[in-house]
Design a protein around this motif. Structure first.
Motif, mmCIF file in Angstrom:
data_model
loop_
_atom_site.group_PDB
_atom_site.id
_atom_site.type_symbol
_atom_site.label_atom_id
_atom_site.label_comp_id
_atom_site.label_asym_id
_atom_site.label_seq_id
_atom_site.Cartn_x
_atom_site.Cartn_y
_atom_site.Cartn_z
ATOM 1 N N VAL A 136 0.865 -1.169 0.000
ATOM 2 C CA VAL A 136 0.000 0.000 0.000
ATOM 3 C C VAL A 136 0.908 1.226 0.000
ATOM 4 O O VAL A 136 1.775 1.361 0.862
ATOM 5 N N ALA A 137 0.710 2.108 -0.974
ATOM 6 C CA ALA A 137 1.506 3.333 -1.084
ATOM 7 C C ALA A 137 0.595 4.529 -0.878
ATOM 8 O O ALA A 137 -0.552 4.548 -1.324
ATOM 9 N N TYR A 138 1.124 5.512 -0.188
ATOM 10 C CA TYR A 138 0.381 6.741 0.046
ATOM 11 C C TYR A 138 1.256 7.927 -0.330
ATOM 12 O O TYR A 138 2.382 8.049 0.136
ATOM 13 N N ASN A 139 0.736 8.781 -1.180
ATOM 14 C CA ASN A 139 1.438 9.970 -1.642
ATOM 15 C C ASN A 139 1.039 11.116 -0.717
ATOM 16 O O ASN A 139 -0.050 11.646 -0.830
ATOM 17 N N ARG A 140 1.935 11.483 0.199
ATOM 18 C CA ARG A 140 1.620 12.485 1.217
ATOM 19 C C ARG A 140 2.329 13.801 0.904
ATOM 20 O O ARG A 140 3.531 13.848 0.753
ATOM 21 N N ALA A 141 1.540 14.856 0.825
ATOM 22 C CA ALA A 141 2.107 16.182 0.593
ATOM 23 C C ALA A 141 2.687 16.729 1.896
ATOM 24 O O ALA A 141 2.297 16.312 2.989
ATOM 25 N N TYR A 142 3.608 17.639 1.773
ATOM 26 C CA TYR A 142 4.200 18.272 2.952
ATOM 27 C C TYR A 142 3.196 19.202 3.613
ATOM 28 O O TYR A 142 2.367 19.812 2.953
ATOM 29 N N VAL A 143 3.306 19.338 4.921
ATOM 30 C CA VAL A 143 2.489 20.307 5.639
ATOM 31 C C VAL A 143 3.055 21.704 5.390
ATOM 32 O O VAL A 143 2.317 22.652 5.193
ATOM 33 N N PRO A 203 4.729 23.905 2.812
ATOM 34 C CA PRO A 203 4.967 23.861 1.369
ATOM 35 C C PRO A 203 6.371 24.292 0.942
ATOM 36 O O PRO A 203 6.829 23.904 -0.118
ATOM 37 N N TRP A 204 7.073 25.057 1.744
ATOM 38 C CA TRP A 204 8.422 25.490 1.376
ATOM 39 C C TRP A 204 9.419 24.342 1.409
ATOM 40 O O TRP A 204 10.504 24.444 0.876
ATOM 41 N N LEU A 205 9.052 23.203 2.019
ATOM 42 C CA LEU A 205 9.941 22.044 2.031
ATOM 43 C C LEU A 205 10.045 21.375 0.662
ATOM 44 O O LEU A 205 10.951 20.599 0.425
ATOM 45 N N ILE A 206 9.111 21.669 -0.224
ATOM 46 C CA ILE A 206 9.136 21.092 -1.564
ATOM 47 C C ILE A 206 10.452 21.435 -2.259
ATOM 48 O O ILE A 206 11.050 20.604 -2.932
ATOM 49 N N LYS A 207 10.926 22.658 -2.063
ATOM 50 C CA LYS A 207 12.175 23.073 -2.697
ATOM 51 C C LYS A 207 13.381 22.363 -2.097
ATOM 52 O O LYS A 207 14.379 22.172 -2.759
ATOM 53 N N LEU A 208 13.277 21.971 -0.833
ATOM 54 C CA LEU A 208 14.398 21.304 -0.169
ATOM 55 C C LEU A 208 14.422 19.802 -0.400
ATOM 56 O O LEU A 208 15.480 19.209 -0.557
ATOM 57 N N ALA A 209 13.248 19.155 -0.396
ATOM 58 C CA ALA A 209 13.225 17.697 -0.367
ATOM 59 C C ALA A 209 12.443 17.033 -1.484
ATOM 60 O O ALA A 209 12.357 15.813 -1.516
ATOM 61 N N GLY A 210 11.843 17.767 -2.383
ATOM 62 C CA GLY A 210 11.086 17.147 -3.460
ATOM 63 C C GLY A 210 9.597 17.352 -3.273
ATOM 64 O O GLY A 210 9.153 17.879 -2.261
ATOM 65 N N PRO A 211 8.787 16.908 -4.234
ATOM 66 C CA PRO A 211 7.367 17.239 -4.219
ATOM 67 C C PRO A 211 6.541 16.561 -3.125
ATOM 68 O O PRO A 211 5.694 17.184 -2.532
ATOM 69 N N ASP A 212 6.750 15.299 -2.849
ATOM 70 C CA ASP A 212 5.911 14.571 -1.891
ATOM 71 C C ASP A 212 6.721 13.491 -1.191
ATOM 72 O O ASP A 212 7.777 13.089 -1.655
ATOM 73 N N TRP A 213 6.162 13.010 -0.103
ATOM 74 C CA TRP A 213 6.701 11.827 0.567
ATOM 75 C C TRP A 213 5.895 10.637 0.069
ATOM 76 O O TRP A 213 4.666 10.681 0.038
ATOM 77 N N ILE A 214 6.566 9.575 -0.310
ATOM 78 C CA ILE A 214 5.879 8.344 -0.689
ATOM 79 C C ILE A 214 6.023 7.385 0.490
ATOM 80 O O ILE A 214 7.122 6.939 0.808
ATOM 81 N N LEU A 215 4.915 7.109 1.144
ATOM 82 C CA LEU A 215 4.909 6.168 2.260
ATOM 83 C C LEU A 215 4.506 4.807 1.720
ATOM 84 O O LEU A 215 3.573 4.702 0.924
ATOM 85 N N LEU A 216 5.173 3.762 2.144
ATOM 86 C CA LEU A 216 4.923 2.421 1.624
ATOM 87 C C LEU A 216 4.815 1.442 2.776
ATOM 88 O O LEU A 216 5.691 1.385 3.640
ATOM 89 N N ALA A 217 3.725 0.692 2.799
ATOM 90 C CA ALA A 217 3.534 -0.369 3.785
ATOM 91 C C ALA A 217 3.415 -1.689 3.024
ATOM 92 O O ALA A 217 2.674 -1.783 2.051
ATOM 93 N N THR A 218 4.152 -2.700 3.457
ATOM 94 C CA THR A 218 4.173 -3.990 2.767
ATOM 95 C C THR A 218 3.867 -5.105 3.757
ATOM 96 O O THR A 218 4.414 -5.118 4.858
ATOM 97 N N GLN A 219 3.014 -6.013 3.357
ATOM 98 C CA GLN A 219 2.695 -7.191 4.155
ATOM 99 C C GLN A 219 2.817 -8.419 3.266
ATOM 100 O O GLN A 219 2.299 -8.443 2.151
ATOM 101 N N ALA A 220 3.501 -9.436 3.768
ATOM 102 C CA ALA A 220 3.605 -10.714 3.061
ATOM 103 C C ALA A 220 3.046 -11.785 3.995
ATOM 104 O O ALA A 220 3.412 -11.832 5.173
ATOM 105 N N PHE A 221 2.180 -12.611 3.473
ATOM 106 C CA PHE A 221 1.531 -13.623 4.323
ATOM 107 C C PHE A 221 1.057 -14.783 3.459
ATOM 108 O O PHE A 221 1.067 -14.734 2.228
ATOM 109 N N GLN A 222 0.636 -15.832 4.124
ATOM 110 C CA GLN A 222 0.036 -16.974 3.446
ATOM 111 C C GLN A 222 -1.415 -17.029 3.837
ATOM 112 O O GLN A 222 -1.760 -16.931 5.031
ATOM 113 N N ASN A 223 -2.299 -17.142 2.839
ATOM 114 C CA ASN A 223 -3.734 -17.205 3.122
ATOM 115 C C ASN A 223 -4.045 -18.409 4.000
ATOM 116 O O ASN A 223 -3.414 -19.458 3.899
ATOM 117 N N GLU A 224 -5.047 -18.212 4.837
ATOM 118 C CA GLU A 224 -5.508 -19.295 5.696
ATOM 119 C C GLU A 224 -6.136 -20.399 4.839
ATOM 120 O O GLU A 224 -6.806 -20.101 3.851
#
Length: 172
Positions: free
Chosen positions: A139-146, A148-169
């Motif tokens: 699951v990826a979430y494209n989060r904007a900065y609170v 806005p002046w940080l865009i010039k320092l670090a890029g347009p957005d933070w990409i948050l990524l959550a990963t789960q690996a499992f075996q179905n029951e």
């Protein structure tokens, strides 16, 4: 020898500079003017980083809860999966910025797929698999900065990524 207006002595030139060097009335204001903006920038970046870590923790938890529902076969469609993830996230998030990739394999875990810099996966895949299959859910979430002046320092957005690996029951 009389002094005229064109004659100057080194003492007369240095006296105002010496008085200026001894004056300490504006030292604190001058020091704050030099150090203050850097300190304020540092504090705001710490707050922004704290908000990002909070968002990552909320996304991780929402992904765990939604993938558990996948694992026990109570979710069968991508709309249900999106609803399950969004219902476990706070109002701090906009679900329109949420992307996911769910793939399964009967023989082993599928390969991890990284989202692009915009937070979107190259292909939208939702294959929750059968009982006993190995599943990878990202699951990826494209989060904007609170701030806005940080865009010039670090890029347009933070990409948050959550990963789960499992075996179905297995089915009962």
């Amino acid at each position: 020898m009389p002094r005229d207006a064109t004659t100057t002595t080194p003492g007369r030139i240095l006296a105002p500079l010496q008085r200026f060097a001894r004056c300490r009335r504006a030292t604190t204001a001058l020091e704050f003017a030099l150090v203050g903006p850097i300190l304020i920038l540092l504090v705001l970046m710490i707050i922004e980083n704290g908000l990002m870590l909070f968002a990552q923790a909320v996304l991780d938890n929402a992904t765990v809860v939604a993938t558990r529902q996948l694992q026990i076969n109570t979710i069968n469609t991508s709309a249900d999966f999106r609803t399950a993830v969004c219902s476990n996230m706070s109002n701090f998030f906009n679900c329109a910025n949420l992307q996911f990739y769910v793939n399964s394999s009967p023989t082993g875990f599928p390969s991890v797929v990284m989202p692009s810099t915009s937070g979107a996966f190259a292909a939208t895949v939702f294959t929750p698999g059968n009982p006993g299959d190995y599943v990878l859910a990202e699951v990826a979430y494209n989060r904007a900065y609170v701030a806005p002046w940080l865009i010039k320092l670090a890029g347009p957005d933070w990409i948050l990524l959550a990963t789960q690996a499992f075996q179905n029951e297995p089915s009962l």
